[in-house]
Design a protein around this motif. Structure first.
Motif, PDB file in Angstrom:
ATOM      1  N   LEU A   1       0.853  -1.180   0.000  1.00  0.00           N
ATOM      2  CA  LEU A   1       0.000   0.000   0.000  1.00  0.00           C
ATOM      3  C   LEU A   1       0.891   1.233   0.000  1.00  0.00           C
ATOM      4  O   LEU A   1       1.783   1.355   0.848  1.00  0.00           O
ATOM      5  CB  LEU A   1      -0.932  -0.008   1.219  1.00  0.00           C
TER       6      LEU A   1
ATOM      7  N   LEU B   1       4.043  -1.181   3.543  1.00  0.00           N
ATOM      8  CA  LEU B   1       3.377   0.117   3.584  1.00  0.00           C
ATOM      9  C   LEU B   1       4.424   1.177   3.312  1.00  0.00           C
ATOM     10  O   LEU B   1       5.455   1.230   3.989  1.00  0.00           O
ATOM     11  CB  LEU B   1       2.744   0.360   4.958  1.00  0.00           C
TER      12      LEU B   1
ATOM     13  N   ALA C   1      -1.952   5.793   8.951  1.00  0.00           N
ATOM     14  CA  ALA C   1      -1.572   4.720   8.016  1.00  0.00           C
ATOM     15  C   ALA C   1      -0.911   3.574   8.773  1.00  0.00           C
ATOM     16  O   ALA C   1      -1.234   2.393   8.565  1.00  0.00           O
ATOM     17  CB  ALA C   1      -0.638   5.265   6.944  1.00  0.00           C
ATOM     18  N   CYS C   2       0.025   3.921   9.661  1.00  0.00           N
ATOM     19  CA  CYS C   2       0.732   2.889  10.413  1.00  0.00           C
ATOM     20  C   CYS C   2      -0.201   2.153  11.371  1.00  0.00           C
ATOM     21  O   CYS C   2      -0.079   0.928  11.548  1.00  0.00           O
ATOM     22  CB  CYS C   2       1.900   3.517  11.180  1.00  0.00           C
TER      23      CYS C   2
ATOM     24  N   PRO D   1      -1.609  -6.248   3.570  1.00  0.00           N
ATOM     25  CA  PRO D   1      -0.387  -5.658   3.005  1.00  0.00           C
ATOM     26  C   PRO D   1       0.861  -6.126   3.748  1.00  0.00           C
ATOM     27  O   PRO D   1       0.881  -6.185   4.977  1.00  0.00           O
ATOM     28  CB  PRO D   1      -0.600  -4.155   3.185  1.00  0.00           C
TER      29      PRO D   1
ATOM     30  N   ILE E   1       7.471  -1.257   6.825  1.00  0.00           N
ATOM     31  CA  ILE E   1       6.961   0.102   6.646  1.00  0.00           C
ATOM     32  C   ILE E   1       8.133   1.005   6.265  1.00  0.00           C
ATOM     33  O   ILE E   1       9.187   0.950   6.900  1.00  0.00           O
ATOM     34  CB  ILE E   1       6.307   0.629   7.938  1.00  0.00           C
TER      35      ILE E   1
ATOM     36  N   VAL F   1      -2.897  -0.037   8.895  1.00  0.00           N
ATOM     37  CA  VAL F   1      -2.217  -1.101   8.158  1.00  0.00           C
ATOM     38  C   VAL F   1      -1.373  -1.941   9.113  1.00  0.00           C
ATOM     39  O   VAL F   1      -1.295  -3.167   8.996  1.00  0.00           O
ATOM     40  CB  VAL F   1      -1.348  -0.515   7.025  1.00  0.00           C
TER      41      VAL F   1
ATOM     42  N   CYS G   1       4.675   5.273   3.070  1.00  0.00           N
ATOM     43  CA  CYS G   1       4.036   6.583   3.253  1.00  0.00           C
ATOM     44  C   CYS G   1       4.832   7.620   2.478  1.00  0.00           C
ATOM     45  O   CYS G   1       5.902   8.057   2.925  1.00  0.00           O
ATOM     46  CB  CYS G   1       3.977   6.946   4.731  1.00  0.00           C
TER      47      CYS G   1
END
Length: 260
Positions: free
Chosen positions: A7, A82, A117-118, A79, A133, A121, A84
């Motif tokens: 993602l 990830l 987001a963290c 996912p 991540i 996900v 960002c």
């Protein structure tokens, strides 16, 4: 066997789009998140193998995150990656003139968006006991220019998030890292250079003279660093500076003369 899922936020930007394409090349199914619906659709349509699935929402909205991650989990495997790569435009303004709203706008997008987001996900990653991540921060987390207070604060906060998650989620086999690029040659940077040129200033030459290698960072440089961090199981809590040596110099004069 299905492809692993990645993602990517900010997937319609100059950096995020290249990262998404590199992940596609590595056989990931990419969930591309961004605000520009037309660009997201174009990203889907140009990948004829169907490897991109687009989501358009506000990264600073917790409800939107919960809704869209639930949608992703209903259609795909959780996912494994990830990235960002989203970010607000820098607010270039004297600190004394900054308004609370301007600070909140940068903070909501850059910092709160990454935390949400963290959280959303990462919850799925913790459940499956694996994941990676990568947060795109900036060299402004370590060194900055005048009148970049809101921007440099936000980028510094992202590095704090990376350090914290690296410790907290490491036992779950989840690695969290950051890339910190200097000036990346994106459409946003090109617009700044054009704006300065219209005022009689050569901003591009000023950037080049600041760099020992006389080059701006390219989106591909950032994407390759992201993939390297994803691939290396020993990388956790790293802040990878991508600046061509800019941060190693105490000089404020250019490197042009040194090349003679």
């Amino acid at each position: 066997m299905t492809n692993p899922v990645a993602l990517v936020t900010g997937a319609t930007g100059g950096i995020g789009r290249v990262i998404a394409q590199h992940l596609l090349d590595e056989q990931y199914t990419v969930i591309a998140c961004g605000r520009n619906v037309a660009t997201l659709r174009e990203l889907e349509e140009t990948n004829v193998l169907g490897g991109v699935h687009a989501l358009s929402f506000d990264v600073g909205d917790s409800t939107a995150w919960e809704r869209n991650v639930e949608l992703v989990l209903g259609r795909h495997a959780p996912p494994e990656v990830l990235v960002c790569a989203h970010g607000a435009a820098p607010c270039i303004k004297p600190t004394l003139a900054l308004t609370p709203r301007e600070i909140q706008t940068v903070w909501r997008t850059d910092v709160l968006g990454a935390v949400l987001a963290c959280q959303t996900v990462g919850s799925a990653m913790v459940a499956q006991q694996r994941g990676c991540i990568v947060i795109v921060s900036s060299l402004h987390a370590h060194m900055t220019y005048p009148q970049r207070t809101a921007y440099s604060m936000a980028k510094s906060a992202l590095c704090g998030l990376v350090r914290s998650l690296a410790l907290e989620w490491g036992p779950y086999e989840i690695r969290t890292n950051a890339v910190l690029p200097w000036q990346v040659e994106t459409p946003r940077t090109q617009a700044l250079i054009a704006e300065a040129h219209a005022c009689g200033a050569d901003l591009q030459e000023a950037y080049l003279q600041r760099s020992p290698m006389r080059r701006l960072v390219q989106p591909e440089d950032v994407a390759q660093a992201v993939l390297a961090l994803v691939a290396n199981p020993a990388c956790n809590g790293i802040e990878w500076v991508l600046d061509g040596g800019v941060s190693q110099s105490m000089w404020y004069q250019g490197y042009k003369e040194q090349r003679r």
